[in-house]
Motif scaffolding. Structure first.
Motif, PDB file in Angstrom:
ATOM      1  N   LEU A  88       0.828  -1.204   0.000  1.00 23.38           N
ATOM      2  CA  LEU A  88       0.000   0.000   0.000  1.00 23.38           C
ATOM      3  C   LEU A  88       0.865   1.257   0.000  1.00 23.38           C
ATOM      4  CD1 LEU A  88      -2.814  -0.968   2.540  1.00 23.38           C
ATOM      5  CD2 LEU A  88      -2.948  -0.949   0.040  1.00 23.38           C
ATOM      6  N   LYS A  89       1.955   1.203   0.738  1.00 23.97           N
ATOM      7  CA  LYS A  89       2.878   2.339   0.762  1.00 23.97           C
ATOM      8  C   LYS A  89       3.516   2.540  -0.610  1.00 23.97           C
ATOM      9  CE  LYS A  89       6.839   4.216   3.289  1.00 23.97           C
ATOM     10  NZ  LYS A  89       7.817   3.973   4.395  1.00 23.97           N
ATOM     11  N   ALA A  90       3.885   1.432  -1.264  1.00 23.16           N
ATOM     12  CA  ALA A  90       4.464   1.517  -2.609  1.00 23.16           C
ATOM     13  C   ALA A  90       3.457   2.131  -3.581  1.00 23.16           C
ATOM     14  CB  ALA A  90       4.888   0.128  -3.087  1.00 23.16           C
ATOM     15  N   TYR A  91       2.197   1.754  -3.434  1.00 22.51           N
ATOM     16  CA  TYR A  91       1.156   2.325  -4.298  1.00 22.51           C
ATOM     17  C   TYR A  91       1.017   3.827  -4.063  1.00 22.51           C
ATOM     18  CZ  TYR A  91      -3.423   3.583  -6.071  1.00 22.51           C
ATOM     19  OH  TYR A  91      -4.447   4.223  -6.721  1.00 22.51           O
ATOM     20  N   ASP A  92       1.017   4.231  -2.805  1.00 22.61           N
ATOM     21  CA  ASP A  92       0.909   5.660  -2.493  1.00 22.61           C
ATOM     22  C   ASP A  92       2.090   6.430  -3.085  1.00 22.61           C
ATOM     23  OD1 ASP A  92      -1.465   5.360  -1.125  1.00 22.61           O
ATOM     24  OD2 ASP A  92      -0.519   5.195   0.850  1.00 22.61           O
ATOM     25  N   ASN A  93       3.283   5.847  -2.995  1.00 22.51           N
ATOM     26  CA  ASN A  93       4.474   6.501  -3.555  1.00 22.51           C
ATOM     27  C   ASN A  93       4.389   6.597  -5.075  1.00 22.51           C
ATOM     28  OD1 ASN A  93       5.587   6.799  -1.005  1.00 22.51           O
ATOM     29  ND2 ASN A  93       6.805   4.918  -1.137  1.00 22.51           N
ATOM     30  N   LEU A  94       3.893   5.528  -5.695  1.00 23.45           N
ATOM     31  CA  LEU A  94       3.756   5.532  -7.155  1.00 23.45           C
ATOM     32  C   LEU A  94       2.741   6.588  -7.587  1.00 23.45           C
ATOM     33  CD1 LEU A  94       4.734   3.896  -9.693  1.00 23.45           C
ATOM     34  CD2 LEU A  94       2.574   2.652  -9.514  1.00 23.45           C
ATOM     35  N   LYS A  95       1.641   6.647  -6.857  1.00 20.11           N
ATOM     36  CA  LYS A  95       0.595   7.623  -7.180  1.00 20.11           C
ATOM     37  C   LYS A  95       1.125   9.051  -7.031  1.00 20.11           C
ATOM     38  CE  LYS A  95      -2.994   7.549  -4.483  1.00 20.11           C
ATOM     39  NZ  LYS A  95      -4.289   7.187  -3.852  1.00 20.11           N
ATOM     40  N   ALA A  96       1.941   9.265  -6.003  1.00 20.50           N
ATOM     41  CA  ALA A  96       2.497  10.600  -5.776  1.00 20.50           C
ATOM     42  C   ALA A  96       3.500  10.989  -6.856  1.00 20.50           C
ATOM     43  CB  ALA A  96       3.161  10.659  -4.400  1.00 20.50           C
ATOM     44  N   SER A  97       4.141   9.984  -7.463  1.00 22.24           N
ATOM     45  CA  SER A  97       5.159  10.269  -8.478  1.00 22.24           C
ATOM     46  C   SER A  97       4.559  10.542  -9.855  1.00 22.24           C
ATOM     47  CB  SER A  97       6.141   9.100  -8.581  1.00 22.24           C
ATOM     48  OG  SER A  97       5.527   7.971  -9.196  1.00 22.24           O
ATOM     49  N   ALA A  98       3.302  10.180 -10.040  1.00 16.44           N
ATOM     50  CA  ALA A  98       2.654  10.354 -11.346  1.00 16.44           C
ATOM     51  C   ALA A  98       2.109  11.771 -11.483  1.00 16.44           C
ATOM     52  CB  ALA A  98       1.527   9.340 -11.513  1.00 16.44           C
ATOM     53  N   SER A  99       2.321  12.355 -12.640  1.00 16.13           N
ATOM     54  CA  SER A  99       1.872  13.730 -12.873  1.00 16.13           C
ATOM     55  C   SER A  99       0.425  13.803 -13.342  1.00 16.13           C
ATOM     56  CB  SER A  99       2.778  14.405 -13.904  1.00 16.13           C
ATOM     57  OG  SER A  99       2.743  13.700 -15.140  1.00 16.13           O
ATOM     58  N   SER A 100      -0.141  12.653 -13.695  1.00 18.04           N
ATOM     59  CA  SER A 100      -1.524  12.624 -14.170  1.00 18.04           C
ATOM     60  C   SER A 100      -2.094  11.225 -13.965  1.00 18.04           C
ATOM     61  CB  SER A 100      -1.596  12.984 -15.656  1.00 18.04           C
ATOM     62  OG  SER A 100      -0.943  11.996 -16.441  1.00 18.04           O
ATOM     63  N   GLN A 101      -3.400  11.103 -14.115  1.00 19.65           N
ATOM     64  CA  GLN A 101      -4.059   9.803 -14.016  1.00 19.65           C
ATOM     65  C   GLN A 101      -3.573   8.879 -15.129  1.00 19.65           C
ATOM     66  OE1 GLN A 101      -5.738   9.058 -11.467  1.00 19.65           O
ATOM     67  NE2 GLN A 101      -7.461   7.677 -11.873  1.00 19.65           N
ATOM     68  N   GLU A 102      -3.338   9.454 -16.300  1.00 20.46           N
ATOM     69  CA  GLU A 102      -2.858   8.657 -17.434  1.00 20.46           C
ATOM     70  C   GLU A 102      -1.467   8.101 -17.157  1.00 20.46           C
ATOM     71  OE1 GLU A 102      -4.189  11.682 -17.665  1.00 20.46           O
ATOM     72  OE2 GLU A 102      -6.116  11.136 -18.583  1.00 20.46           O
ATOM     73  N   GLU A 103      -0.620   8.926 -16.563  1.00 20.48           N
ATOM     74  CA  GLU A 103       0.731   8.463 -16.246  1.00 20.48           C
ATOM     75  C   GLU A 103       0.694   7.399 -15.156  1.00 20.48           C
ATOM     76  OE1 GLU A 103       4.998  10.576 -16.086  1.00 20.48           O
ATOM     77  OE2 GLU A 103       3.655  11.244 -14.475  1.00 20.48           O
ATOM     78  N   LEU A 104      -0.172   7.578 -14.169  1.00 15.39           N
ATOM     79  CA  LEU A 104      -0.325   6.571 -13.121  1.00 15.39           C
ATOM     80  C   LEU A 104      -0.768   5.246 -13.727  1.00 15.39           C
ATOM     81  CD1 LEU A 104      -0.486   5.622 -10.173  1.00 15.39           C
ATOM     82  CD2 LEU A 104      -2.819   6.569 -10.088  1.00 15.39           C
ATOM     83  N   PHE A 105      -1.703   5.297 -14.652  1.00 17.23           N
ATOM     84  CA  PHE A 105      -2.192   4.093 -15.318  1.00 17.23           C
ATOM     85  C   PHE A 105      -1.040   3.358 -16.004  1.00 17.23           C
ATOM     86  CE2 PHE A 105      -4.698   2.306 -19.075  1.00 17.23           C
ATOM     87  CZ  PHE A 105      -5.171   1.223 -18.357  1.00 17.23           C
ATOM     88  N   MET A 153       0.626  -0.429 -14.977  1.00 11.39           N
ATOM     89  CA  MET A 153       0.757  -1.557 -15.895  1.00 11.39           C
ATOM     90  C   MET A 153       2.218  -1.977 -16.033  1.00 11.39           C
ATOM     91  SD  MET A 153      -0.672  -2.135 -19.762  1.00 11.39           S
ATOM     92  CE  MET A 153       0.427  -0.955 -20.541  1.00 11.39           C
ATOM     93  N   GLU A 154       3.099  -1.000 -16.156  1.00 12.67           N
ATOM     94  CA  GLU A 154       4.525  -1.296 -16.292  1.00 12.67           C
ATOM     95  C   GLU A 154       5.044  -2.063 -15.078  1.00 12.67           C
ATOM     96  OE1 GLU A 154       8.458   1.209 -17.607  1.00 12.67           O
ATOM     97  OE2 GLU A 154       7.110   2.149 -16.144  1.00 12.67           O
ATOM     98  N   ASP A 155       4.698  -1.592 -13.895  1.00  9.71           N
ATOM     99  CA  ASP A 155       5.190  -2.242 -12.680  1.00  9.71           C
ATOM    100  C   ASP A 155       4.558  -3.614 -12.467  1.00  9.71           C
ATOM    101  OD1 ASP A 155       6.769  -0.066 -12.258  1.00  9.71           O
ATOM    102  OD2 ASP A 155       5.969   0.439 -10.279  1.00  9.71           O
ATOM    103  N   CYS A 156       3.311  -3.778 -12.881  1.00  7.61           N
ATOM    104  CA  CYS A 156       2.672  -5.099 -12.773  1.00  7.61           C
ATOM    105  C   CYS A 156       3.431  -6.132 -13.597  1.00  7.61           C
ATOM    106  CB  CYS A 156       1.223  -5.033 -13.235  1.00  7.61           C
ATOM    107  SG  CYS A 156       0.093  -4.243 -12.066  1.00  7.61           S
ATOM    108  N   ILE A 157       3.791  -5.765 -14.806  1.00  7.24           N
ATOM    109  CA  ILE A 157       4.525  -6.686 -15.673  1.00  7.24           C
ATOM    110  C   ILE A 157       5.908  -6.958 -15.099  1.00  7.24           C
ATOM    111  CG2 ILE A 157       5.533  -6.993 -17.964  1.00  7.24           C
ATOM    112  CD1 ILE A 157       3.203  -5.290 -19.057  1.00  7.24           C
ATOM    113  N   PHE A 158       6.594  -5.901 -14.681  1.00  4.81           N
ATOM    114  CA  PHE A 158       7.940  -6.053 -14.124  1.00  4.81           C
ATOM    115  C   PHE A 158       7.923  -6.980 -12.909  1.00  4.81           C
ATOM    116  CE2 PHE A 158      11.461  -4.983 -11.368  1.00  4.81           C
ATOM    117  CZ  PHE A 158      12.527  -4.757 -12.229  1.00  4.81           C
ATOM    118  N   THR A 159       6.989  -6.744 -12.001  1.00 12.32           N
ATOM    119  CA  THR A 159       6.936  -7.520 -10.763  1.00 12.32           C
ATOM    120  C   THR A 159       6.551  -8.968 -11.025  1.00 12.32           C
ATOM    121  OG1 THR A 159       6.252  -5.492  -9.626  1.00 12.32           O
ATOM    122  CG2 THR A 159       6.049  -7.539  -8.404  1.00 12.32           C
TER     123      THR A 159
END
Length: 204
Positions: A41-58, A62-68
């Motif tokens: 959950l903390k990783a998600y919050d950090n990822l969300k904070a790093s995204a400049s838009s909803q599109e970038e978060l999306f 997806m990128e991190d899901c594939i990587f993980t």
């Protein structure tokens, strides 16, 4: 096997009757800041904070899901190697840790190939990952629909698995004598599924 088949249960499938032998090692951190689901959950919050838009978060999700997901395969292979060579379990784990930079570079390249395949709606002019594109092909429908909820749940589940695997490999195995006896393909897959189901239920 596709990512969908690996982690999302078929509602018609019969429930597992066997206990998940490794589940206690997931729950032993429950309530602490290092509990894998809490870290996810903390990783998600950090990822969300790093995204400049909803599109970038999306896209990040997806990128991190594939990587993980790709990384989880390496964890699973290591656990089987530890089981088959338990007399050198710690050196195997140490070597795995030492090789992390090269492994992450390779996985990052594979991730980009899969992302291009998805963004091109299943078309690929030819790349080193062609034979494995079917593993992510089912993600295309969710990408096209812009289903950020799907990728959010998948991300949190995958991150929970990653943190759980790291705990098992780096903390539990070196300090617990009998845990290696519990390792086999079936128990590792059941452990992974148990963690994903836990995260999915908690995220509802």
């Amino acid at each position: 096997m596709s990512m969908i088949e690996r982690f999302f249960k078929d509602s018609k499938a019969s429930p597992e009757s066997e206990p998940v032998s490794l589940a206690n090692y997931f729950h032993d951190l429950e309530g602490s800041p290092d509990f894998p689901f809490t870290l996810a959950l903390k990783a998600y919050d950090n990822l969300k904070a790093s995204a400049s838009s909803q599109e970038e978060l999306f896209y990040f999700l997806m990128e991190d899901c594939i990587f993980t997901s790709l990384y989880a395969t390496f964890y699973e292979e290591l656990l089987i190697a530890v089981k088959e060579n338990n007399d050198v379990a710690i050196p195997l784990i140490d070597r795995f840790a030492d090789d992390s930079d090269e492994r992450e570079r390779m996985i990052a390249e594979q991730t980009q190939h899969h992302l291009s395949f998805i963004e091109n709606k299943g078309l690929c002019p030819g790349c080193p990952c062609c034979e494995n594109h079917q593993d992510v092909a089912e993600l295309i429908q969710f990408w096209q629909r812009g289903d950020i909820d799907f990728f959010t749940n998948l991300y949190i589940g995958m991150q929970t698995i990653q943190f759980s695997m790291e705990h098992l490999i780096y903390d539990v195995i070196p300090s617990t004598n009998n845990v290696i006896d519990l390792l086999n393909h079936k128990s590792i897959l059941a452990f992974r599924q148990y963690i994903f189901d836990y995260a999915e239920e908690k995220s509802l």
